[in-house]
Design an enzyme around this catalytic site. Structure first.
Site: not given
Ligand code: 5GP
Length: 113
Positions: A93-95, A30, A101, A86, A99
């Site tokens: 969730q942001s992406v 991450d 973690h 998430n 996935h």
């Molecule tokens: P979410 O918030 O969707 O559960 O998790 C998305 C994760 O992707 C976050 O923990 C964030 O730090 C990680 N992330 C966002 N952009 C990038 C990136 O460009 N490269 C990597 N390796 N992780 C990323």
């Protein structure tokens, strides 16, 4: 449709620290680690959220969990780690490309908040 951030990483259009890859998934560090070990286990198939998965995704979903266990073992995490998904923006969730973690290396409190 435009690619998700993680598809761009899978396709090597954006760089990432890749820990493991096979035909079904990729494991990366991450970019903003929330623990000494913070990995993302990402299926190559784009499933936006866990709640979008179907019976057809059974094998992929099981595979992600097995990979998590194997990577944790290989990294010597002493069978002490947490997996987090998430699901949805309100859950953090942001992406929007499914996935897991994998977090380890510090005390992991409960409830996670
Ligand atoms: P979410 O918030 O969707 O559960 O998790 C998305 C994760 O992707 C976050 O923990 C964030 O730090 C990680 N992330 C966002 N952009 C990038 C990136 O460009 N490269 C990597 N390796 N992780 C990323």
């Amino acid at each position: 449709m435009s690619k998700t951030l993680f598809e761009k990483i899978i396709d090597r259009e954006i760089s990432a620290d890749i820990i493991f890859e096979d035909e079904l998934c990729i494991v990366i560090k991450d970019i903003s680690p929330q623990a000494p070990t913070h990995l993302l286990i990402i299926p190559k198939k784009v499933i936006p959220k866990l709640s979008d998965s179907t019976e057809d995704d059974k094998q992929i979903l099981g595979h992600l969990m097995l990979v998590a266990g194997k990577i944790a073992d290989q990294l010597g995490l002493d069978e002490t780690f947490r997996l987090v998904i998430n699901n949805g923006a309100k859950a953090g969730q942001s992406v929007f490309h499914l996935h897991l973690h994998l977090l380890s290396g510090r005390p992991l409190n409960w409830p996670p908040g």
